[in-house]
Enzyme design. Structure first.
Site, PDB file in Angstrom:
ATOM      1  CG  HIS A  12      -0.408  -0.077   2.551  1.00  0.00           C
ATOM      2  ND1 HIS A  12      -1.001  -0.771   3.578  1.00  0.00           N
ATOM      3  CD2 HIS A  12       0.707   0.473   3.084  1.00  0.00           C
ATOM      4  CE1 HIS A  12      -0.290  -0.643   4.685  1.00  0.00           C
ATOM      5  NE2 HIS A  12       0.751   0.129   4.413  1.00  0.00           N
ATOM      6  CG  HIS A  59       0.476   4.796   7.477  1.00  0.00           C
ATOM      7  ND1 HIS A  59      -0.586   4.141   6.883  1.00  0.00           N
ATOM      8  CD2 HIS A  59       1.586   4.075   7.173  1.00  0.00           C
ATOM      9  CE1 HIS A  59      -0.134   3.067   6.232  1.00  0.00           C
ATOM     10  NE2 HIS A  59       1.172   3.013   6.401  1.00  0.00           N
ATOM     11  CG  HIS A 193       8.998  -0.687   3.102  1.00  0.00           C
ATOM     12  ND1 HIS A 193       8.214  -1.783   3.392  1.00  0.00           N
ATOM     13  CD2 HIS A 193       8.320   0.386   3.591  1.00  0.00           C
ATOM     14  CE1 HIS A 193       7.112  -1.396   4.022  1.00  0.00           C
ATOM     15  NE2 HIS A 193       7.164  -0.089   4.165  1.00  0.00           N
ATOM     16  CD  GLU A 240       3.783  -1.427   6.375  1.00  0.00           C
ATOM     17  OE1 GLU A 240       3.783  -0.234   6.729  1.00  0.00           O
ATOM     18  OE2 GLU A 240       3.726  -1.771   5.169  1.00  0.00           O
TER      19      GLU A 240
END
Length: 284
Positions: A12, A59, A193, A240
């Site tokens: 996402h 977030h 990441h 995640e």
């Protein structure tokens, strides 16, 4: 009775939403990524669900560091698109399914999982980017969505095993809902990441693809992977991926059914500074 027909897994990355919103999808940098979702958009049109149960992480939009639930289920009728600092994305607001969401909350809490029930929360790119990748840019989203937010931002995050077991409980809850709804469960976030520190920009193609292999073929074993392996191999934000295990735990084979069909698989780097993974599994 309701049933889960398929699970969808996708990154996402916020920059993906920006590229779509600014009409950059055909640019050389972005075109290979969006080409990987063309099949998925047609697949969703051909297999349109009645409800999507969408697992994502907030977030610092709906929840600040003052209040961080480990698992939060949205039970509202509608969710506004969040302003993440540059205005809300120009996408439709999200229509919920409070009846099914409340039923799942009741069932899962009675199944010994503690959920936070949320009746008002804005939804950020963690939820809207997957919808855009799978649905394109419609005037309204094709079906109601139940947002399910997981804390993978502030330590401690839930274990992969806990997430996998939660997926099983969600499946049991859906199957006890007394309406013939076709439900899809989507797990979002990742892949490898890291956004800060000495390893900022880390991408691990080999580990990512091995993760997808194991998610398909040996999810219960994958669920036992400790947090340190995610951080070491996939970067600080690679955690995640435990959210994918919630979706995988809700598939039929986990409860003794047939193995799922791999309808589509895609992997691409880079998208901004992130590896993008995507998978669609269909229950037989």
């Amino acid at each position: 009775m309701a049933s889960i027909s398929a699970s969808v897994y996708t990154s996402h990355v916020p920059a993906i939403g920006v590229a779509m919103d600014l009409g950059k999808t055909a640019e050389p940098y972005w075109q290979p990524l969006f080409a990987g979702y063309e099949y998925s958009k047609q697949w969703l049109r051909d297999n349109e669900p009645d409800v999507v149960f969408l697992v994502y992480n907030d977030h610092a939009t709906a929840f600040s560091l003052d209040l961080i639930p480990t698992f939060a289920i949205g039970c509202a009728e509608k969710y506004l698109v969040a302003d993440e600092g540059w205005g809300p994305r120009p996408v439709p607001d999200v229509v919920g399914h409070p009846e099914l969401a409340s039923h799942i909350a009741q069932s899962v809490i009675q199944d010994d999982f503690d959920l936070t029930i949320v009746n008002n929360m804005p939804v950020d790119h963690g939820l809207t980017v997957p919808l855009s990748l799978m649905c394109g840019q419609p005037q309204v989203w094709p079906c109601p969505v139940i947002p399910f937010a997981v804390n993978v931002v502030q330590y401690p995050a839930p274990s992969g095993r806990r997430c996998f077991e939660l997926g099983k409980a969600i499946c049991r809850a859906v199957e006890k809902f007394d309406e013939p709804l076709r439900v899809q469960i989507w797990g979002t976030g990742g892949m490898s990441h890291q956004l800060q520190g000495a390893r900022a920009g880390l991408i691990n193609r080999e580990w990512d693809n091995r993760f997808i292999d194991r998610l398909i073929a040996e999810p219960a074993e994958l669920a036992r992977l400790p947090h340190i392996d995610y951080v070491r191999e996939a970067g600080s934000e690679g955690i995640e991926l435990v959210m994918w295990l919630i979706a995988r735990g809700a598939m039929a084979d986990v409860a003794g059914g047939a193995a799922p069909k791999v309808a589509h698989r895609f992997y691409h780097v880079p998208a901004s500074n992130t590896a993008v993974g995507h998978l669609i599994l269909e229950n037989s």
